[in-house]
Motif scaffolding. Structure first.
Motif, mmCIF file in Angstrom:
data_model
loop_
_atom_site.group_PDB
_atom_site.id
_atom_site.type_symbol
_atom_site.label_atom_id
_atom_site.label_comp_id
_atom_site.label_asym_id
_atom_site.label_seq_id
_atom_site.Cartn_x
_atom_site.Cartn_y
_atom_site.Cartn_z
ATOM 1 N N LEU A 76 0.827 -1.209 0.000
ATOM 2 C CA LEU A 76 0.000 0.000 0.000
ATOM 3 C C LEU A 76 0.861 1.258 0.000
ATOM 4 O O LEU A 76 0.541 2.242 -0.690
ATOM 5 C CB LEU A 76 -0.916 0.004 1.223
ATOM 6 N N GLY A 77 1.939 1.230 0.778
ATOM 7 C CA GLY A 77 2.836 2.384 0.805
ATOM 8 C C GLY A 77 3.408 2.679 -0.561
ATOM 9 O O GLY A 77 3.454 3.831 -1.011
ATOM 10 N N CYS A 78 3.845 1.626 -1.267
ATOM 11 C CA CYS A 78 4.397 1.799 -2.618
ATOM 12 C C CYS A 78 3.338 2.216 -3.632
ATOM 13 O O CYS A 78 3.591 3.016 -4.528
ATOM 14 C CB CYS A 78 5.026 0.492 -3.092
ATOM 15 N N ALA A 79 2.156 1.644 -3.485
ATOM 16 C CA ALA A 79 1.109 1.823 -4.495
ATOM 17 C C ALA A 79 0.432 3.187 -4.446
ATOM 18 O O ALA A 79 -0.170 3.618 -5.435
ATOM 19 C CB ALA A 79 0.054 0.732 -4.340
ATOM 20 N N GLY A 80 0.512 3.867 -3.305
ATOM 21 C CA GLY A 80 -0.192 5.149 -3.257
ATOM 22 C C GLY A 80 -0.061 5.900 -1.956
ATOM 23 O O GLY A 80 -0.767 6.888 -1.741
ATOM 24 N N GLY A 81 0.817 5.472 -1.057
ATOM 25 C CA GLY A 81 1.019 6.187 0.191
ATOM 26 C C GLY A 81 1.729 7.511 -0.036
ATOM 27 O O GLY A 81 2.501 7.658 -0.982
ATOM 28 N N ASP A 82 1.468 8.474 0.824
ATOM 29 C CA ASP A 82 2.108 9.792 0.730
ATOM 30 C C ASP A 82 3.053 9.964 1.910
ATOM 31 O O ASP A 82 2.620 10.238 3.034
ATOM 32 C CB ASP A 82 1.046 10.892 0.751
ATOM 33 N N LEU A 132 3.073 12.805 4.640
ATOM 34 C CA LEU A 132 2.045 12.879 5.675
ATOM 35 C C LEU A 132 2.449 12.164 6.964
ATOM 36 O O LEU A 132 1.669 12.120 7.908
ATOM 37 C CB LEU A 132 0.732 12.281 5.153
ATOM 38 N N GLY A 133 3.644 11.599 7.007
ATOM 39 C CA GLY A 133 4.113 10.954 8.226
ATOM 40 C C GLY A 133 3.231 9.793 8.642
ATOM 41 O O GLY A 133 2.967 8.882 7.843
ATOM 42 N N LEU A 134 2.743 9.822 9.874
ATOM 43 C CA LEU A 134 1.924 8.728 10.392
ATOM 44 C C LEU A 134 0.540 8.654 9.749
ATOM 45 O O LEU A 134 -0.211 7.718 10.004
ATOM 46 C CB LEU A 134 1.782 8.848 11.914
ATOM 47 N N GLU A 135 0.220 9.615 8.909
ATOM 48 C CA GLU A 135 -1.011 9.564 8.125
ATOM 49 C C GLU A 135 -0.714 9.231 6.662
ATOM 50 O O GLU A 135 -1.472 9.582 5.760
ATOM 51 C CB GLU A 135 -1.774 10.880 8.256
ATOM 52 N N VAL A 136 0.373 8.511 6.442
ATOM 53 C CA VAL A 136 0.825 8.146 5.102
ATOM 54 C C VAL A 136 -0.240 7.419 4.303
ATOM 55 O O VAL A 136 -0.290 7.527 3.066
ATOM 56 C CB VAL A 136 2.106 7.271 5.198
ATOM 57 N N LEU A 137 -1.135 6.703 4.971
ATOM 58 C CA LEU A 137 -2.145 5.907 4.279
ATOM 59 C C LEU A 137 -3.441 6.682 3.991
ATOM 60 O O LEU A 137 -4.407 6.091 3.514
ATOM 61 C CB LEU A 137 -2.474 4.657 5.090
ATOM 62 N N ALA A 138 -3.451 7.980 4.256
ATOM 63 C CA ALA A 138 -4.656 8.777 3.995
ATOM 64 C C ALA A 138 -5.139 8.679 2.541
ATOM 65 O O ALA A 138 -6.348 8.656 2.297
ATOM 66 C CB ALA A 138 -4.423 10.232 4.394
ATOM 67 N N PRO A 139 -4.246 8.628 1.538
ATOM 68 C CA PRO A 139 -4.735 8.552 0.144
ATOM 69 C C PRO A 139 -5.278 7.187 -0.257
ATOM 70 O O PRO A 139 -5.786 7.036 -1.376
ATOM 71 C CB PRO A 139 -3.476 8.877 -0.682
ATOM 72 N N VAL A 140 -5.164 6.171 0.589
ATOM 73 C CA VAL A 140 -5.566 4.817 0.211
ATOM 74 C C VAL A 140 -7.062 4.752 -0.087
ATOM 75 O O VAL A 140 -7.894 5.184 0.714
ATOM 76 C CB VAL A 140 -5.195 3.803 1.314
ATOM 77 N N ASP A 141 -7.400 4.238 -1.248
ATOM 78 C CA ASP A 141 -8.793 4.027 -1.649
ATOM 79 C C ASP A 141 -8.864 2.706 -2.414
ATOM 80 O O ASP A 141 -7.914 1.914 -2.384
ATOM 81 C CB ASP A 141 -9.302 5.195 -2.500
ATOM 82 N N GLU A 142 -9.956 2.465 -3.092
ATOM 83 C CA GLU A 142 -10.116 1.205 -3.809
ATOM 84 C C GLU A 142 -9.077 1.036 -4.918
ATOM 85 O O GLU A 142 -8.597 -0.075 -5.166
ATOM 86 C CB GLU A 142 -11.529 1.123 -4.397
ATOM 87 N N VAL A 143 -8.725 2.133 -5.575
ATOM 88 C CA VAL A 143 -7.744 2.068 -6.660
ATOM 89 C C VAL A 143 -6.369 1.696 -6.118
ATOM 90 O O VAL A 143 -5.682 0.816 -6.651
ATOM 91 C CB VAL A 143 -7.675 3.410 -7.421
ATOM 92 N N ALA A 174 -6.299 -1.894 -4.987
ATOM 93 C CA ALA A 174 -6.220 -2.827 -6.117
ATOM 94 C C ALA A 174 -4.785 -2.932 -6.633
ATOM 95 O O ALA A 174 -4.300 -4.026 -6.965
ATOM 96 C CB ALA A 174 -7.147 -2.376 -7.234
ATOM 97 N N ARG A 175 -4.084 -1.799 -6.693
ATOM 98 C CA ARG A 175 -2.683 -1.822 -7.119
ATOM 99 C C ARG A 175 -1.837 -2.645 -6.147
ATOM 100 O O ARG A 175 -0.969 -3.435 -6.549
ATOM 101 C CB ARG A 175 -2.120 -0.397 -7.175
ATOM 102 N N ALA A 176 -2.083 -2.433 -4.858
ATOM 103 C CA ALA A 176 -1.339 -3.166 -3.835
ATOM 104 C C ALA A 176 -1.610 -4.664 -3.928
ATOM 105 O O ALA A 176 -0.691 -5.489 -3.818
ATOM 106 C CB ALA A 176 -1.702 -2.639 -2.446
ATOM 107 N N MET A 177 -2.869 -5.024 -4.122
ATOM 108 C CA MET A 177 -3.224 -6.442 -4.230
ATOM 109 C C MET A 177 -2.563 -7.090 -5.455
ATOM 110 O O MET A 177 -2.179 -8.260 -5.419
ATOM 111 C CB MET A 177 -4.738 -6.599 -4.308
ATOM 112 N N ALA A 178 -2.404 -6.320 -6.516
ATOM 113 C CA ALA A 178 -1.736 -6.842 -7.713
ATOM 114 C C ALA A 178 -0.277 -7.172 -7.403
ATOM 115 O O ALA A 178 0.257 -8.182 -7.874
ATOM 116 C CB ALA A 178 -1.821 -5.830 -8.845
ATOM 117 N N LEU A 179 0.374 -6.326 -6.614
ATOM 118 C CA LEU A 179 1.757 -6.595 -6.204
ATOM 119 C C LEU A 179 1.836 -7.869 -5.373
ATOM 120 O O LEU A 179 2.747 -8.688 -5.550
ATOM 121 C CB LEU A 179 2.311 -5.419 -5.403
#
Length: 438
Positions: free
Chosen positions: A76-82, A85-96, A99-104
């Protein structure tokens, strides 16, 4: 060097989206990926210390629809984490992004390595993309990126870099060394330095954690511990007193957080669940007490300080449940202060809490943490009420010290020396379960 209450709050209290162990993994992976050219991720490799592994193994990651796992966090961090944002790095995580993370993961491009002998918080992420590779290392604190490299060359002066622990003690380590030399009376005196900015920040923490509690009470999140306790009160099978109110509010927030709800918690000493335990019991008691907002916020500030003090001795991650012995002690101190207790009462409350909960183990972050937070919240209020009524554990009992400082130091000794093998055993049991299910 001396420190102020503002320094302690700045270094110890921050918003965190999701459990801070998978968050640290996602942050390292996102930081490494941010150095690389655009394109498809070719490989992700992760190295983590045993406690990061233990705490990141089973907890739900926000915004993913119920996914968990260290490899998932890295993907998830590679696929779209920011990473900015520090400890809120996963704020941008959504279905898209999910899906990218699951593909990895489906392509088996993510590898997790457990560093069995690594002591202290450590995450190293290596990402390959576009014919290049980059690495990021996090040490000491969940969002403290201590090194970045691109194609084997160190990247210096990057805004993502935090304290340089390689050249000496980090800023946090320096502060914790100073903190460990303070007496309880000196910790209480720090509160005199609170200003309006500090009080507003403390209130922001209350509101973050209340939103999680409100979600947990409204929806079926996690184990539903808080919602069940609330239902039992409504059915008149339990009574909503100070203790029960603290248990309901704190466990409901943990239900939401451990259930992967995409709402940040205000953390304390590097843990969102510590933050829930340090703040919400005091907030619950305030509904029963005659107090001003400033008095409530001052009590929460003491809770954060005492939590930080205990964690300075136990370390960021250990075999002992920090929500019980660290944030629980902080909450007990804060509740006592809120109800008019002085230093002697606060000392008694900390010792009462420690006698009650010193044996609670940490077996990783998961939905069941809500049960432990309910216990810690209720015991913190009970410890305070007992101390205010003159009921105190004798200093000759068990691991109790002659002073509250010595008692908290003994908890640190128990965690860092006495339970090393316990920690290994806990992780071994968890690993055996994980691989037996494969």
């Amino acid at each position: 060097m001396s420190y102020t209450i503002k320094d302690i709050l700045r270094m110890q209290v921050a918003p965190a989206l999701g459990c801070t162990e998978p968050v640290a993994i996602a942050l390292a992976a996102a930081a490494a990926a941010s150095l690389l050219p655009a394109g498809d991720i070719q490989r992700v490799e992760l190295w983590v210390d045993p406690n990061i592994y233990k705490n990141g193994l089973a907890v739900t990651i926000p915004g993913t629809g119920g996914l968990s796992g260290l490899d998932t966090a890295a993907a998830l961090g590679c696929a779209g984490g920011d990473p900015t944002l520090g400890l809120e790095v996963l704020a941008p995580v959504d279905e898209v992004v999910t899906a990218r993370a699951m593909a990895l993961l489906d392509a088996k491009l993510v590898t997790v390595n457990l560093l069995h002998d690594q002591v202290g918080l450590f995450v190293r992420a290596r990402v390959e993309r576009g014919g290049a590779n980059a690495e990021a290392v996090i040490e000491v604190v969940h969002d403290n990126i201590t090194s970045l490299s691109l194609n084997g060359e160190a990247v210096t002066g990057h805004p993502l870099l935090g304290s340089d622990v390689a050249g000496g003690k980090s800023e946090l380590a320096e502060m914790e060394s100073w903190l460990k030399e303070r007496s309880l009376s000196e910790l209480i005196e720090l509160l005199d330095g609170l200003d309006d900015e500090d009080l507003a920040f403390l209130e922001e923490g209350v509101q973050h954690n209340l939103r999680l509690a409100e979600y947990g009470l409204k929806f079926d999140a996690g184990m539903g511990v808080g919602k069940t306790l609330d239902r039992l009160v409504r059915q008149r099978l339990l009574t909503r007193d100070m203790i029960q109110a603290a248990k309901i509010l704190t466990s409901a927030a943990s239900d939401a957080r451990m259930g992967g709800v995409k709402l940040p918690a205000m953390s304390s000493a590097g843990s969102g669940n510590h933050g829930l335990t340090a703040i919400l019991p005091i907030q619950a008691v305030a509904e029963f007490a005659e107090c001003t907002d400033a008095e409530r916020q001052r009590a929460i500030a003491l809770s954060h300080v005492v939590t930080a003090y205990v964690k300075a001795f136990t370390g960021r991650l250990s075999a002992v449940c920090g929500c019980s012995v660290a944030a629980g002690a902080g909450a007990a101190a804060g509740v006592t202060l809120l109800l008019g207790g002085g230093a002697q009462h606060i000392a008694g409350a900390i010792k009462n809490l420690t006698e009650d909960l010193a044996g609670v183990i940490c077996d990783g972050a998961k939905a069941g943490c809500a049960l432990k937070l309910a216990t810690a919240a209720g015991s913190s209020v009970q410890a305070a009420l007992f101390a205010l009524q003159g009921v105190n554990v004798d200093s000759g009992d068990g691991i109790m010290g002659v002073s509250p400082e010595q008692t908290m130091q003994n908890i640190g000794t128990l965690s860092t020396q006495g339970m090393i093998e316990t920690d290994r055993t806990i992780l071994r049991i968890m690993l055996e379960k994980q691989f037996s299910d494969v």
